[in-house]
Design an enzyme around this catalytic site. Structure first.
Site, short mmCIF file in Angstrom:
data_model
loop_
_atom_site.label_atom_id
_atom_site.label_comp_id
_atom_site.label_asym_id
_atom_site.label_seq_id
_atom_site.Cartn_x
_atom_site.Cartn_y
_atom_site.Cartn_z
N GLY A 89 51.91 37.94 59.56
CA GLY A 89 51.23 38.83 58.61
C GLY A 89 50.37 39.83 59.35
N ALA A 90 50.81 40.19 60.56
CA ALA A 90 50.00 41.03 61.44
C ALA A 90 49.83 42.46 60.92
CB ALA A 90 50.64 41.07 62.83
N THR A 91 50.75 42.90 60.06
CA THR A 91 50.60 44.26 59.55
C THR A 91 49.87 44.27 58.20
OG1 THR A 91 52.80 44.11 58.58
CG2 THR A 91 52.64 45.17 60.72
N ASP B 276 46.70 43.37 55.35
CA ASP B 276 45.34 43.82 55.17
C ASP B 276 44.31 42.94 55.91
OD1 ASP B 276 43.45 45.44 53.61
OD2 ASP B 276 42.95 43.49 52.72
N LYS C 291 43.75 30.31 52.56
CA LYS C 291 43.91 29.78 51.22
C LYS C 291 44.86 30.67 50.40
CE LYS C 291 40.92 32.06 48.16
NZ LYS C 291 40.17 33.15 48.68
N ASP D 3 38.11 28.49 55.42
CA ASP D 3 37.25 28.84 54.30
C ASP D 3 36.24 29.78 54.92
OD1 ASP D 3 35.02 28.98 52.55
OD2 ASP D 3 35.81 27.23 51.50
N HIS D 4 36.40 31.07 54.69
CA HIS D 4 35.60 32.00 55.52
C HIS D 4 34.11 31.90 55.22
CE1 HIS D 4 35.75 34.69 52.04
NE2 HIS D 4 34.82 35.44 52.60
N GLU E 66 29.92 39.38 42.59
CA GLU E 66 30.54 40.53 43.24
C GLU E 66 30.52 41.70 42.26
OE1 GLU E 66 34.11 39.75 45.79
OE2 GLU E 66 34.32 38.10 44.38
N HIS F 122 34.96 27.92 48.37
CA HIS F 122 33.68 28.38 48.93
C HIS F 122 32.47 27.69 48.30
CE1 HIS F 122 36.35 31.30 50.50
NE2 HIS F 122 36.32 32.16 49.51
N LYS G 217 33.30 38.38 39.14
CA LYS G 217 33.62 39.72 39.60
C LYS G 217 33.04 40.73 38.61
CE LYS G 217 37.57 38.69 42.45
NZ LYS G 217 37.05 38.95 43.80
N LYS H 278 26.47 42.67 44.40
CA LYS H 278 27.11 41.73 45.32
C LYS H 278 26.02 40.90 45.98
CE LYS H 278 30.08 40.34 48.64
NZ LYS H 278 31.24 39.51 48.36
#
Ligand code: BG6
Length: 492
Positions: A12-14, A16, A150, A179-180, A218, A242, A342, A347
């Site tokens: 998935g290097a290209t 987002d 995820k 889980d960022h 957000e 999260h 959302k 945010k």
């Protein structure tokens, strides 16, 4: 830091995520010396690109990153970046990937350590891991590790099936589920604040804390992710992962050491102690919402149902508020209120710990109101990172007995700038073989077991959506969830 020896295959290097977060993070690890001579990044994609083509794309993504202070070393870094075109469904093409690994490993002396990063939609996870195994790419004498993004399944059963399938190729200790939020400094700080100070832990229980609130709001909508979000909604997108991670860090017992296993054991216990809900209990503990049109930062925005790739009668929640109980000695009776949404007014991610009142109030704040301001501990995770303690002191002006003051610490700018992103911390940890800040299988399964009835109850009963305006604080019922218990969401 020692420079790591590794070959990273970036699937998935290209996409987002790679361009906004992963490549800039890897580049910064290079600038900081954690990656030096003995590493390569093998970008994997569908498109027909040469190494040089991909390097120019990578250069653009990295140059566009505003958190990087300089681009020093970028050309040298790019000389470690290569591209392989792969049809991920075709096991025969994996031979090309394996050959590329072997020749680059010889050239860059990467210790035959192989890291596979799947920055891909979930439907490809198992095809890739199966093919990697069957074509021998995972047979290596160095370490082999897998980082996956995820969602890890959509419910308990699918997560179990996914785990079992991936387990054919990678052992649990080789799987790093991202889980960022666990890469965010202030989330990591929860543990430090709790366990490195003697003044919080004695109070950190149902004797002194009345409730704990977690808010992650957000202002953005679903953007171009309608297709993904329709299937996921706020429960799967933010809450199951999260937010339950934050709950477990706030609720856990002190670990016996900072070893990954010791910490995870304690977090798992919290998730196991969450009071399980039946489908019929859901309405007493959860509130759902979906955004209507409205104004966000002065700009008119459409309702969720008018977003791209979203059904015009969509039942997907873009907001949830919940009341959780951790049924153990420490937390019995203390509600944890958790909300996320959302298109809200701003945010921010923050935790508010509300302490109980003093046993007898000797002071008053003003004539009508003889209550003291509440003691609060506010941990702000983003956008600013700070810790604030709300206390009462003597009011010198003498109109009231007391006034509320705030003791505050804000993380310094130079400390915030140390990393380009939470992802940088997590990639570093993975290269270092430290899984602490990744989701363990048991955490995952317990989190799904908890949220499954919520999703079921809601999927079976359509809501009257939309029910909150964009730019607001969510649906009215979210306020009622707390006021019923005598509490309110703290806007601090
Ligand atoms: C992601 C969700 O995991 O987290 C997104 O898929 C959400 O929908 C994002 O916007 C929020 O992350 P952060 O770091 O911006 O708070």
């Amino acid at each position: 830091t020692h420079p790591f020896k590794v070959a990273i295959a970036l699937f998935g290097a290209t996409g987002d995520l790679s361009s906004r977060k992963l490549l800039p993070s890897m580049f910064h690890l290079f600038q900081e010396g954690s990656l030096k001579d003995n590493f390569v990044i093998i970008a994997v994609g569908r498109r027909d690109l040469s190494d040089e083509d991909f390097r120019r794309t990578a250069e653009e993504s990295i140059s566009a990153n505003r958190k990087l202070k300089s681009l020093d070393g970028l050309e040298t870094f790019l000389q470690h970046v290569f591209y392989v075109k792969l049809d991920i469904a075709d096991s025969n093409t994996y031979k090309i990937l394996n050959d590329r690994f072997e020749s680059l490993e010889a050239q860059f002396d990467t210790g035959r350590n192989r890291l596979f990063y799947l920055a891909m939609p979930p439907q490809y996870f198992t095809v890739i891991t199966d093919n990697l195994r069957e074509s021998g790419v995972t047979d290596t004498t160095g370490f082999k590790r897998l980082i996956i993004e995820k969602p890890f399944g959509k419910d308990y059963d699918s997560a179990l099936a996914l785990n079992n399938r991936i387990a054919k190729t990678f052992d649990e200790h080789e799987i790093y589920r991202i889980d960022h939020y666990l890469g965010k400094e202030m989330v990591q700080n929860i543990e430090v604040i709790r366990f490195s100070n003697s003044m919080f832990e004695p109070l950190w229980n149902n004797h002194y804390i009345s409730n704990i609130q977690i808010t992650s709001s957000e202002s953005l909508g679903v953007l171009d992710r309608g297709e993904y979000y329709e299937k996921s909604g706020a429960v799967r997108d933010m809450f199951q992962n999260h937010l339950l991670q934050i709950v477990s860090l706030l609720g856990m017992e002190p670990p016996i050491s900072l070893n990954s296993d010791d910490i995870r054991d304690e977090k798992i216990k919290v998730l196991k102690s969450l009071r399980r809900l039946d489908e019929k209990d859901v309405k007493n503990h959860f509130v759902r919402g979906q955004y209507d049109e409205g104004l966000v930062d002065g700009e008119a925005v459409p309702k969720y149902r008018n977003e791209e790739n979203v059904a015009s009668d969509s039942n997907t929640p873009t907001f949830i508020a919940s009341r959780l109980f951790i049924d153990n000695f420490r937390w019995a009776g203390v509600p944890f209120y958790v909300r996320t949404g959302k298109r809200m007014k701003e945010k921010e991610t923050k935790i508010v710990v509300e302490f109980k009142e003093v046993p007898k109030n000797l002071y008053y704040q003003d004539e009508e109101d003889d209550v003291l301001a509440k003691n609060l501990l506010v941990i702000r995770i983003q956008p600013d990172e700070s810790i604030t303690l709300h206390l009462n002191v003597k009011d010198y002006a003498g109109e009231k007995d007391t006034k509320e003051i705030k003791l505050s610490y804000t993380v310094a700018k130079q400390d915030l700038d140390r990393t380009v992103d939470a992802y940088e911390n997590l990639i570093y940890d993975c290269l270092n073989g430290d899984p602490t800040n990744f989701t363990h299988q048991e955490e995952l399964m317990n989190a799904w077991a908890f949220v499954d009835p919520v999703n079921k109850a809601w999927e079976n009963a359509p809501a009257s959506f939309p029910n909150y305006q964009s730019g607001s604080s969510g649906p009215v019922k979210s306020t009622l969830l707390l006021s019923r218990d005598g509490f309110k969401w703290w806007d601090v």
